[in-house]
Design an enzyme around this catalytic site. Structure first.
Site, PDB file in Angstrom:
ATOM      1  CB  CYS A  14     -19.690 -13.031  51.680  1.00  0.00           C
ATOM      2  SG  CYS A  14     -18.442 -12.401  50.557  1.00  0.00           S
ATOM      3  CB  CYS A  88     -20.663 -13.622  57.048  1.00  0.00           C
ATOM      4  SG  CYS A  88     -21.990 -12.612  57.694  1.00  0.00           S
ATOM      5  CB  CYS A  92     -22.922  -9.978  60.356  1.00  0.00           C
ATOM      6  SG  CYS A  92     -23.433  -8.348  59.820  1.00  0.00           S
TER       7      CYS A  92
END
Length: 139
Positions: A14, A88, A92
């Protein structure tokens, strides 16, 4: 630690690594023990884990008071079999051959303990389902 094919590796991500990903990692570690290698990280880690999250997890019998938010690294993603993101966005990195899931959960940042409890309970339910998919036939 070398990868063990019979031991799945899971990364929870996150933004701040101070709430959702910390709870998920703690539940997976608590419930699966050493059958799963667990990591958590954030794309922009906070300085400390959210105090309401620490209290909510303590109510569930899990102490995360010593946890420290960690920065997301490419290496952590590469080493993981399953990458679970929680708000997020595009931070990522994506690698072929990995299992990716995005768990849509409210952010506990700035929330009261009463608001964090249902988030904690949703995460626990999702982690239990994850364990069933990773370790079929095991309890």
């Amino acid at each position: 630690m070398p990868h063990q094919p019979d031991r799945p590796q899971v990364l929870f991500v996150c933004v701040h690594n101070a709430g959702r990903s910390q709870m998920a990692a703690a539940f997976l570690t608590h419930l699966a023990g050493d059958r799963v290698l667990v990591r958590s990280a954030g794309s922009a880690p906070a300085e400390a884990v959210n105090p309401a999250v620490v209290k909510a997890m303590a109510e569930a019998g899990i102490d995360i008071s010593a946890e420290i938010p960690k920065v997301l690294t490419t290496g952590a993603v590469q080493a993981s079999d399953v990458v679970i993101t929680m708000g997020c966005g595009d931070a990522c990195p994506i690698f072929p051959g990995k299992r990716y899931e995005d768990w849509q959960l409210d952010d506990p940042a700035g929330q009261s303990l009463d608001a964090v409890r249902p988030i904690r309970d949703q995460i626990e339910a999702r982690v239990r389902a994850l364990i069933a998919s990773l370790l079929p036939g095991q309890r």
